[in-house]
Design an enzyme around this catalytic site. Sequence first.
Site, mmCIF file in Angstrom:
data_model
loop_
_atom_site.group_PDB
_atom_site.id
_atom_site.type_symbol
_atom_site.label_atom_id
_atom_site.label_comp_id
_atom_site.label_asym_id
_atom_site.label_seq_id
_atom_site.Cartn_x
_atom_site.Cartn_y
_atom_site.Cartn_z
ATOM 1 N N ILE A 253 0.872 -1.161 0.000
ATOM 2 C CA ILE A 253 0.000 0.000 0.000
ATOM 3 C C ILE A 253 0.914 1.217 0.000
ATOM 4 C CG2 ILE A 253 -0.202 -0.123 2.525
ATOM 5 C CD1 ILE A 253 -2.925 1.178 2.333
ATOM 6 N N SER A 254 0.712 2.130 -0.930
ATOM 7 C CA SER A 254 1.621 3.271 -1.094
ATOM 8 C C SER A 254 1.569 4.202 0.104
ATOM 9 C CB SER A 254 1.265 4.058 -2.358
ATOM 10 O OG SER A 254 1.454 3.283 -3.512
#
Length: 229
Positions: free
Chosen positions: A71-72
């Site tokens: 997840i960025s």
Amino acid sequence: MPFSRDRGMRQMLADIDSEVSYTRRLIGKSALERRVMDAMARVPRDEFVPDEMKELAFDNGPLPIGHGQTISQPYIVALMTDLLLPQADQQVLEIGTGSGYQTAVLSLLCRQVYSMDLIPKLTAAAASRLARLGYANVHIRSGNGYHGWPEHAPYHGIIVTAAAPYVPEELIDQLAPGGRLVIPVGLPHFTQQLLLVNKDEQGRTHSRDILSVAFVPLVDSPTATGDEQ
């Protein structure tokens, strides 16, 4: 100190503002759109990370979500969303559903979000999670992101959350005139550039480098992810 979503959210938003200030000369602005920041504040990021990562959910960094994916970091999610300029009457395409976090942010800003990921286990989990949390205007499927989702094209915006070695022509074809494509371009373990591609009303494209980034690769085969079905 016990986990607090409210405290974590406040710190996350402050960290995004700080990153924007630090990179303002690269991104060309000193603040992100209020609509984008409001959307970031409304999505419970801790719901989109593994249980053992919840205390780290609001830290300004990427986190693993399994299957070799991440997840960025919140700043990058906010920046890419801002670059896309999503509007309430538009539909957008997301390549790389992951846990569904970016999808959720976009759903608060657009009419419809179409999102796809190569890994069926991720898309199934994301679809279930988004439905449970009430994000009703999202449509998710498994598929090769290099080919996009032509059945619902054209899209006013396309966002790619993994690095490709080039800008896929099929994504350009599915972008509406006047639309925007935000994509990291480069090879794994090398410098990647976050690229903003504008398509004008005549169908010509114009690209601008935004800043250096580090993303997992956009692959076209489940074997490349170690997630062969």
